[in-house]
Every structure is written in C-alpha cells, then in structure tokens.
Motif scaffolding. Sequence first.
Motif, PDB file in Angstrom:
ATOM      1  N   ARG A  57      -2.404  16.918  84.766  1.00  0.00           N
ATOM      2  CA  ARG A  57      -1.161  17.687  84.574  1.00  0.00           C
ATOM      3  C   ARG A  57      -0.490  17.266  83.258  1.00  0.00           C
ATOM      4  NH1 ARG A  57      -0.052  19.907  89.895  1.00  0.00           N
ATOM      5  NH2 ARG A  57      -2.027  19.654  90.994  1.00  0.00           N
ATOM      6  N   ALA A  58      -1.272  17.293  82.193  1.00  0.00           N
ATOM      7  CA  ALA A  58      -0.806  16.841  80.881  1.00  0.00           C
ATOM      8  C   ALA A  58       0.463  17.589  80.473  1.00  0.00           C
ATOM      9  CB  ALA A  58      -1.888  17.043  79.825  1.00  0.00           C
ATOM     10  N   PRO A  59       1.412  16.907  79.854  1.00  0.00           N
ATOM     11  CA  PRO A  59       2.641  17.577  79.409  1.00  0.00           C
ATOM     12  C   PRO A  59       2.343  18.657  78.377  1.00  0.00           C
ATOM     13  CG  PRO A  59       2.498  15.339  78.523  1.00  0.00           C
ATOM     14  CD  PRO A  59       1.411  15.460  79.525  1.00  0.00           C
ATOM     15  N   GLN A  60       3.134  19.705  78.417  1.00  0.00           N
ATOM     16  CA  GLN A  60       2.934  20.861  77.552  1.00  0.00           C
ATOM     17  C   GLN A  60       3.836  20.779  76.325  1.00  0.00           C
ATOM     18  OE1 GLN A  60       0.699  23.470  78.200  1.00  0.00           O
ATOM     19  NE2 GLN A  60      -0.027  22.218  79.926  1.00  0.00           N
ATOM     20  N   VAL A  61       3.253  21.047  75.165  1.00  0.00           N
ATOM     21  CA  VAL A  61       4.032  21.060  73.934  1.00  0.00           C
ATOM     22  C   VAL A  61       4.864  22.336  73.870  1.00  0.00           C
ATOM     23  CG1 VAL A  61       2.279  19.733  72.706  1.00  0.00           C
ATOM     24  CG2 VAL A  61       2.264  22.222  72.549  1.00  0.00           C
ATOM     25  N   MET A  62       5.908  22.302  73.063  1.00  0.00           N
ATOM     26  CA  MET A  62       6.702  23.488  72.787  1.00  0.00           C
ATOM     27  C   MET A  62       6.725  23.735  71.285  1.00  0.00           C
ATOM     28  SD  MET A  62      10.698  24.524  73.467  1.00  0.00           S
ATOM     29  CE  MET A  62      11.274  23.889  71.891  1.00  0.00           C
ATOM     30  N   VAL A  63       6.345  24.927  70.886  1.00  0.00           N
ATOM     31  CA  VAL A  63       6.507  25.390  69.507  1.00  0.00           C
ATOM     32  C   VAL A  63       7.187  26.744  69.610  1.00  0.00           C
ATOM     33  CG1 VAL A  63       5.383  26.050  67.355  1.00  0.00           C
ATOM     34  CG2 VAL A  63       4.442  24.174  68.719  1.00  0.00           C
ATOM     35  N   LYS A  64       8.433  26.812  69.189  1.00  0.00           N
ATOM     36  CA  LYS A  64       9.240  28.020  69.412  1.00  0.00           C
ATOM     37  C   LYS A  64       9.917  28.454  68.128  1.00  0.00           C
ATOM     38  CE  LYS A  64      12.625  29.852  72.682  1.00  0.00           C
ATOM     39  NZ  LYS A  64      11.673  30.677  73.435  1.00  0.00           N
ATOM     40  N   VAL A  65       9.743  29.725  67.782  1.00  0.00           N
ATOM     41  CA  VAL A  65      10.490  30.306  66.660  1.00  0.00           C
ATOM     42  C   VAL A  65      11.864  30.705  67.186  1.00  0.00           C
ATOM     43  CG1 VAL A  65      10.607  32.180  64.982  1.00  0.00           C
ATOM     44  CG2 VAL A  65       8.408  31.127  65.509  1.00  0.00           C
ATOM     45  N   THR A  66      12.893  30.060  66.658  1.00  0.00           N
ATOM     46  CA  THR A  66      14.247  30.262  67.177  1.00  0.00           C
ATOM     47  C   THR A  66      15.067  31.236  66.342  1.00  0.00           C
ATOM     48  OG1 THR A  66      15.083  28.343  65.948  1.00  0.00           O
ATOM     49  CG2 THR A  66      14.295  27.964  68.194  1.00  0.00           C
ATOM     50  N   GLY A  67      14.495  31.746  65.285  1.00  0.00           N
ATOM     51  CA  GLY A  67      15.225  32.683  64.441  1.00  0.00           C
ATOM     52  C   GLY A  67      14.728  32.566  63.017  1.00  0.00           C
TER      53      GLY A  67
END
Length: 330
Positions: A57-67
């Motif tokens: 259950r490896a932690p998931q990365v976040m890559v998010k375009v916020t604007g």
Amino acid sequence: MIDRSTIDGVLIQWGDRLFYPGNRMVKTPPQPGLDRSLGRQRADAIRARLEATAVRRAPQVMVKVTGGGRGIKAIAAHFRYISKNGRLDIEDENGTGLRGKDAIRELVEDWRFGGTPIETDGHRREAFNIILSMPRGRAEPLVVLNAAREFARAELAGHKYVMLLHEHQAHPHVHLSVRAESKQGRRLNPRKADLHRWRETFAEKLRGWGIDAEATRQSARGRYQGSEPLWRLKAREDGRLRTERPTAAPGTRAQASQAEALRAWMQIGKALAASGDPGNQRLAASIKQFIQDMPDATNPGGQGASAHPDRSPARSDITRTRDVARNPGR
C-alpha cells in the motif's frame, strides 16, 4: 496449474490496462522474434507495481496543476505568494537561489522578455503552477525537494522554471512554476496523459532516493476525488479552510474506469491464484484483500451501492465485480 509464460502474459495484458491505460490507444505491429526476456522484464515491472499497490500500500505521490498566470501581473503575484514576498529563497532552472524583493522583480522581468514578450494582463496561459508532494510523514522535506529538482530536469527541460519548498506547514510540498513557452519557442500544454506521466516520473525520482512511492490512478485504487479550485487549495495550505466539502459522486466515465480496473484486478488475481508458485498465491491473496478494502467509489457517502436510485450500467458493473471478488464461490 498455469505456467510462468502464461502468468507473464496475463500480467502484461491486464497490468497494462490497470497501470498504463493509454497504451491501449496505440496499436503497434507484432514484432516476430522479440526476445522473450523483454516480455519477462515487462511482467516483472507489472508485478512490482502490484506488490507496491496491493501488498505494501505504497503512499501515492501528488502532482497537481493548481493554475497559471495569463499575464505577467499574475505570474509576479504568484512569485510573491510562494516566496512570502521575497523572504524565502526561490530556485531557478539553473539551481540559482533568489531571495528578496529586488530578486523577484528581476526574475519577473527575465520571464517577461526571455522569449515572446508576456503581456501585463494576457488572455492565454503563460505559466503553469504545479504542486508536488507526498503524504505527511512519508518523506523528509529535502528529499521531496531533491526529487522535484530531478523531476523538473526530466520533464521541463528547455523551459524557464522556479521552485520552492514549503515546509512551514504540516504537509511539506514543493511549488513549481514553469514558463509555458520554452526557450526553443515550443509551448507547454499538459493533458491528462501528461499529468499521469508527471506523477510516474516524480514517483520514480522519489524511489531513487529510497522512498516507497507510487503513482497509481485513482480508479485502480477504487477511489475518486474531484479536482478542487485554486482558492480552496491555497486556503487549506494556509490553514484558513474552515469546512471541507463532501466528496462528489463520480460520473459515468469514472465509474466505467473503476469497473475496468476491478476487472483487471480480478483477472490478475485469478491467474496468480491458479499458479503453483507460493509467491504468486500470496500476491493473489493480497489482491483479494485489496479489492475487499477498496472504498465504494460509486457512493462517497458510505452506503452500499444498492442504496443508490441511479443504477447506471457502470455502477452495476462495479457492484457485480466487487461482489464476485468478495464472494468468489457465488
């Protein structure tokens, strides 16, 4: 009992659907005489992702375009925001640290005229603002920053960009702002497939620093989370968000994606369970438990799927597949 080559074929066929759905859109001619070891390497890579997702259950990365700024005025405001008006160091694509109001002003002028001039209040997006992070406590802030540096060098080569680590909150993360037009005049225009690749790249760079990180799609994990507006992301980051909105139910397309992912998990689990290899059978048991632990993405409120008046075909597929996974004898 299923032999190793058959297991490898199932892993590649259904693992690609689970982790690399875009691959199915590209039809490539068969390659006769292809070295079998390449297929085995591909199957081993899929197996590693299955173990990371279903076992550890490896932690998931976040890559998010916020604007992103549509003019130099908006870009300058973002630089001031992430640098706390010049009090924090900003790092550019050359690794140069910039601090202070004068440095921010010079940076803004460099972006404004370092290519096609950017208007004060433009109509097209001239920069993309990105946040890269890991779940709290899963990686040291400086490791996240190092991985973000490597991510930017790999994915944003040829572009002007700046980045900055925020670790003064409980959730360390890296702000990365990239000029849309590259130094060669090509424009950045990230689509859904690009964003998924960015997550994959960031997870890979974190693993290079010894961090267990994955970039599995939400549908493959039975989860759904709608995108949030920029003001809410910033308010949460600053500790100003007073109430959390309820998670919206996914649309028909998201339900269909989850149903397809569940079918892939089922097919892989069945093949592994039929193998005489104890390691495969342990992985199959972990996959079965993983499916059982999946939240019901068709019903964020927590009630059973049968409580929904909307019995769309995709939702029915999810319910049937989940029931088979939990009660294989039925």
